[in-house]
Design a protein around this motif. Structure first.
Motif, short mmCIF file in Angstrom:
data_model
loop_
_atom_site.label_atom_id
_atom_site.label_comp_id
_atom_site.label_asym_id
_atom_site.label_seq_id
_atom_site.Cartn_x
_atom_site.Cartn_y
_atom_site.Cartn_z
N SER A 1 -21.27 -12.72 -16.67
CA SER A 1 -21.01 -11.54 -15.49
C SER A 1 -20.56 -10.78 -16.89
O SER A 1 -20.96 -9.48 -16.88
CB SER A 1 -19.27 -11.77 -15.30
OG SER A 1 -19.51 -12.44 -14.33
N SER B 1 -12.36 -12.32 -20.49
CA SER B 1 -11.87 -11.89 -18.97
C SER B 1 -10.63 -12.63 -18.76
O SER B 1 -10.10 -13.58 -19.24
CB SER B 1 -13.09 -11.38 -18.38
OG SER B 1 -13.03 -13.58 -17.38
N MET B 2 -10.02 -11.96 -17.19
CA MET B 2 -8.75 -12.43 -17.41
C MET B 2 -9.28 -13.51 -16.77
O MET B 2 -8.17 -15.12 -16.23
CB MET B 2 -7.95 -11.60 -16.55
CG MET B 2 -7.27 -10.44 -17.01
SD MET B 2 -6.32 -11.02 -18.10
CE MET B 2 -6.49 -10.08 -19.53
N LYS B 3 -10.07 -13.95 -15.73
CA LYS B 3 -11.14 -15.36 -14.88
C LYS B 3 -11.05 -16.14 -16.28
O LYS B 3 -10.65 -17.02 -15.94
CB LYS B 3 -12.19 -14.76 -14.66
CG LYS B 3 -12.50 -15.91 -13.42
CD LYS B 3 -14.04 -16.52 -14.34
CE LYS B 3 -15.07 -17.24 -13.77
NZ LYS B 3 -15.85 -18.14 -14.56
N THR B 4 -11.59 -15.92 -17.24
CA THR B 4 -11.26 -17.28 -18.41
C THR B 4 -10.13 -17.53 -19.17
O THR B 4 -10.09 -18.40 -19.06
CB THR B 4 -12.56 -16.46 -19.05
OG1 THR B 4 -14.32 -16.38 -19.45
CG2 THR B 4 -13.01 -17.11 -20.33
N GLY C 1 -17.24 -11.24 -18.57
CA GLY C 1 -17.24 -9.82 -18.15
C GLY C 1 -16.21 -9.23 -18.86
O GLY C 1 -16.07 -8.76 -16.79
N SER C 2 -15.55 -8.62 -19.77
CA SER C 2 -14.84 -7.85 -19.84
C SER C 2 -15.09 -6.16 -20.21
O SER C 2 -15.94 -6.94 -20.82
CB SER C 2 -13.52 -8.24 -20.43
OG SER C 2 -12.98 -7.13 -20.85
N SER C 3 -14.62 -5.62 -19.97
CA SER C 3 -15.23 -4.50 -20.23
C SER C 3 -14.85 -4.68 -21.99
O SER C 3 -14.39 -5.14 -22.36
CB SER C 3 -13.94 -3.30 -19.69
OG SER C 3 -14.12 -1.45 -20.24
N SER D 1 -21.38 -15.03 -21.43
CA SER D 1 -20.88 -15.56 -19.77
C SER D 1 -21.99 -14.67 -18.93
O SER D 1 -22.31 -13.89 -19.22
CB SER D 1 -19.81 -15.93 -18.90
OG SER D 1 -19.68 -14.31 -19.05
N ARG E 1 -9.13 -7.45 -22.41
CA ARG E 1 -8.96 -6.30 -22.33
C ARG E 1 -8.38 -5.97 -20.42
O ARG E 1 -9.51 -6.00 -19.46
CB ARG E 1 -10.45 -6.01 -22.71
CG ARG E 1 -10.70 -4.14 -23.28
CD ARG E 1 -11.20 -2.96 -21.67
NE ARG E 1 -10.89 -3.32 -20.11
CZ ARG E 1 -9.96 -2.82 -19.84
NH1 ARG E 1 -9.42 -1.71 -20.80
NH2 ARG E 1 -9.45 -3.07 -18.45
N GLU E 2 -7.30 -6.19 -20.02
CA GLU E 2 -7.41 -5.19 -19.21
C GLU E 2 -6.44 -4.40 -19.13
O GLU E 2 -4.72 -5.02 -20.05
CB GLU E 2 -6.50 -6.98 -18.21
CG GLU E 2 -6.31 -6.39 -16.73
CD GLU E 2 -8.04 -5.97 -16.00
OE1 GLU E 2 -7.91 -4.40 -16.03
OE2 GLU E 2 -9.05 -6.20 -15.47
C1 LIG Z 1 -18.09 -3.33 -15.11
C2 LIG Z 1 -17.11 -4.15 -15.03
C3 LIG Z 1 -16.18 -4.15 -15.61
C4 LIG Z 1 -14.97 -5.58 -15.78
N1 LIG Z 1 -13.93 -5.22 -16.99
C5 LIG Z 1 -13.48 -6.39 -16.50
C6 LIG Z 1 -12.42 -5.99 -17.19
O1 LIG Z 1 -12.03 -5.45 -18.58
N2 LIG Z 1 -11.55 -6.88 -17.54
C7 LIG Z 1 -11.07 -8.12 -16.75
O2 LIG Z 1 -10.36 -8.92 -16.50
N3 LIG Z 1 -12.44 -8.66 -15.36
C8 LIG Z 1 -13.15 -7.12 -15.81
N4 LIG Z 1 -14.41 -7.24 -14.67
C9 LIG Z 1 -14.69 -8.91 -13.69
C10 LIG Z 1 -14.75 -10.32 -14.52
O3 LIG Z 1 -16.41 -9.45 -14.75
C11 LIG Z 1 -14.71 -11.13 -13.61
O4 LIG Z 1 -13.44 -11.79 -13.43
C12 LIG Z 1 -15.85 -12.28 -13.78
O5 LIG Z 1 -16.09 -13.41 -12.77
C13 LIG Z 1 -15.54 -12.82 -15.40
O6 LIG Z 1 -16.34 -13.69 -15.46
P1 LIG Z 1 -15.99 -14.87 -16.73
O7 LIG Z 1 -14.85 -14.88 -17.46
O8 LIG Z 1 -16.49 -15.61 -16.65
O9 LIG Z 1 -17.22 -13.68 -18.00
C14 LIG Z 1 -15.07 -6.13 -14.41
C15 LIG Z 1 -16.54 -6.74 -14.23
C16 LIG Z 1 -17.35 -5.65 -14.06
C17 LIG Z 1 -19.10 -6.13 -13.19
#
Ligand SMILES: Cc1cc2nc3c(=O)[nH]c(=O)nc-3n(C[C@H](O)[C@H](O)[C@H](O)COP(=O)(O)O)c2cc1C
Length: 202
Positions: A42, A104-107, A13-15, A40, A139-140
């Motif tokens: 997200s 994402s930074m979370k993953t 769920g990163s942009s 995921s 991508r952050e």
């Molecule tokens: C529209 C949108 C854009 C996002 N963009 C980013 C991003 O660019 N980088 C990032 O690390 N998290 C971004 N996030 C936050 C992640 O989606 C969030 O941390 C999520 O828990 C990631 O879960 P996952 O790693 O399981 O997909 C974004 C969330 C949304 C809703």
């Protein structure tokens, strides 16, 4: 293993979800083989936000990804991110590497800290322990020290951080040119020759 390539692909769920979609397109167009694809929850939210795409229906999602490709040479096997018993979760499942695009930074944190809560994180953890190739495309921006430390830990553990940060020296004209730059860099790291962007002529 035969010449056909086998990858694990995570889309989180990163942009920049288009990077992930372009990578699927590139595989489907040029690379014979099959990949386990894990998306995921997200990522599904970001897909809706960035591309107005609802992927409750997987076939529709793949149709969208592969709409310009007449005969895909790559097959995608969709895995449920909650199924931590799927093939990529085991070290005994042999493949040619894993790519998380975008990551994402979370993953990234889950992987860096060995805290696997889903199939994407577990598959990445397995890649590191089995010394298989693991490429993360974060991508952050900007980054905090925790992000940087997590990237450092993954790099020290053998993973590769390939930021979604395309070059501009090949004079990109379209978004696709920018996406292809990153996809080409990934293929280079996977030891696959590619012509997605012109090589530097000096
Ligand atoms: C529209 C949108 C854009 C996002 N963009 C980013 C991003 O660019 N980088 C990032 O690390 N998290 C971004 N996030 C936050 C992640 O989606 C969030 O941390 C999520 O828990 C990631 O879960 P996952 O790693 O399981 O997909 C974004 C969330 C949304 C809703």
């Amino acid at each position: 293993m035969n010449n056909k390539k086998k990858f694990i692909i995570g889309i989180t769920g990163s942009s920049g979800i288009l990077y992930g979609i372009q990578f699927l397109k590139v595989l489907a167009k040029y690379i014979e083989g099959e990949s386990h694809l894990i998306i995921s929850d997200s990522a599904k939210i970001v897909l809706k936000k960035e591309l107005n795409l609802n992927i409750s229906n997987y076939n529709e999602f793949m149709e969208f990804c592969l709409k310009d490709i007449q005969v895909p040479v790559h097959k995608f096997i969709l895995e449920n991110n909650n199924n931590i018993g799927a093939k990529p979760a085991s070290g005994s499942y042999i493949h040619n590497g894993m790519v998380i695009i975008p990551c994402s930074m979370k993953t990234l944190s889950g992987i860096a800290n060995g805290y696997s809560t889903n199939l994407i994180e577990r598959s990445a953890e397995v890649c590191l322990k089995e010394r298989r190739k693991l490429i993360l495309v974060p991508r952050e921006t900007p980054l905090n020290l925790i992000h940087i430390e997590n990237m450092r830990k993954i790099t020290l553990s053998g993973g590769i951080i390939l930021p979604a940060s395309p070059g501009f020296y090949h004079n990109p004209k379209t978004i696709e040119d920018l996406l292809n730059f990153i996809c080409g860099k990934i293929l280079n790291l996977l030891d696959i020759e590619q012509k997605l962007f012109p090589s530097w002529k000096g």
